[in-house]
Design an enzyme around this catalytic site. Structure first.
Site, short mmCIF file in Angstrom:
data_model
loop_
_atom_site.label_atom_id
_atom_site.label_comp_id
_atom_site.label_asym_id
_atom_site.label_seq_id
_atom_site.Cartn_x
_atom_site.Cartn_y
_atom_site.Cartn_z
N TYR A 125 0.65 -1.09 0.36
CA TYR A 125 -0.30 0.03 0.00
C TYR A 125 0.78 0.93 0.01
CZ TYR A 125 -3.28 -3.66 1.31
OH TYR A 125 -4.53 -4.04 1.24
N SER A 154 -12.72 -5.49 2.37
CA SER A 154 -14.51 -4.72 1.39
C SER A 154 -15.86 -5.73 1.44
CB SER A 154 -14.46 -5.19 -0.58
OG SER A 154 -12.61 -4.52 -0.69
#
Length: 342
Positions: free
Chosen positions: A60, A206
């Site tokens: 990330y 998610s």
């Protein structure tokens, strides 16, 4: 606001908050990085609310999200959290590469420890499975890192049932992170039962369908040009037209229930069982507060069935990812007998 409760994740002794916080979008993939001071404020707000299970990865940024968390966890904050990070994906010339060889595993762990400014990682996931390396070899190196107290618990992300079994035979796997939501249900047939049989915790990433179950089609109008979701098959206009039906139905049931669509979608994941910890990501305190409100929503068997009927596995059009990043469907590795250490 009530404090978020605790849960056991897996059967090796790790205890985490009943909901986690996915930190990726603060630094990468979902548009430009957000202001550091705002994100540190959000992380501290989460911890004070009882959400202490924080999720990051070295890819990330790359690296910038771990650096951000390192800054947020200074001055006595580290002891209050369960910190999960991941290794295995590197970006080379704009393309994703997956690595699971022992030397890489060790280097990645050392790099994460340094960026996070910590001595030991609570939960260390293999982010994607390297299909060139027997899973036993990768987990064998992770086992050494546990023995050296550099990591406490081992996790896998996007691994098939067969890969999970082979890994678990080398060293107990504490958690498997997978995409699970009302519009991603392909893990229910094989992977969820395997985790439950082996006593492995389930971490759902998610859980809001990358924001689609919160905002529906209008989400697409709000995405910046750098947002990776623009390239996902499910977010292409021809598929959105079909997929918006699910959002519409979820919204109708939420209105009846007196909650928001995102709270209902998140509550559906929570109601799957006490071995499931969703980790919705956000960059806004008001969204975070709304997300933890999902914990108090109880769904009856009839409501669960109604939600599941409108979001059956084949109800969504478009793959979860485009080309370039494998999922559990492509995660089987060669047999250990094929491995020749260099």
């Amino acid at each position: 606001m009530e404090k978020v409760g605790r849960m056991k994740l897996g059967s090796q002794g790790l205890e985490v908050s009943a909901q986690g916080l996915g930190c990726m979008g603060m630094s990468a993939f979902y548009g430009p990085a957000k202001p550091e001071s705002d994100m540190i404020t959000l992380i501290h707000h989460a911890i004070n609310s009882g959400v202490t299970f924080l999720d990051t990865s070295d890819v990330y940024g790359p690296f910038t999200n771990e650096i951000l968390l390192g800054k947020a966890l200074k001055d006595g904050v580290r002891e209050k959290v369960e910190l999960a990070t991941k290794f295995g994906i590197s970006v080379v010339d704009g393309k994703f590469e997956v690595h699971g060889d022992p030397q890489y595993v060790r280097q990645a762990c050392e790099g994460s420890l340094k960026r996070l400014g910590i001595d030991s990682i609570d939960l260390y996931y293999q982010h994607r499975i390297d299909t060139r390396i027997p899973i036993e070899v990768t987990v064998g190196e992770l086992k050494k890192l546990v023995e050296e107290a550099k990591i406490k618990y081992i996790g896998l992300s996007e691994a098939s049932a067969a890969t999970i079994r082979r890994a678990h035979a080398v060293h107990p796997i504490t958690a498997v992170q997978l995409e699970w939501s009302l519009w991603s249900r392909d893990v229910e047939e094989d992977i969820i039962p395997t985790c439950r049989e082996l006593g492995i915790g389930i971490v759902a990433y998610s859980p809001l369908g990358r924001g689609f179950l919160s905002s529906g089609p209008k989400l697409l109008e709000e995405l910046s040009k750098e947002d990776s979701r623009k390239n996902f098959p499910r977010f292409q206009s021809e598929n959105v037209e079909h997929n918006k039906t699910i959002f519409k139905r979820v919204s109708e049931i939420a209105a009846r229930k007196g909650c928001t669509p995102s709270q209902l979608a998140l509550a559906w994941v929570h109601n799957q069982g006490n071995d499931v910890c969703p980790i919705p990501g956000t960059t806004k305190i008001e969204n975070f507060n709304q997300n933890i409100g999902a914990l108090s929503i109880k769904l009856t068997p009839e409501e669960m069935a109604e939600l599941e009927s409108l979001a059956s596995e084949d109800a969504v059009k478009g793959d979860r990812y485009g080309k370039g990043l494998n999922t559990w469907k492509e995660s089987d590795t060669p047999p250990l007998s094929s491995w020749k250490a260099t």
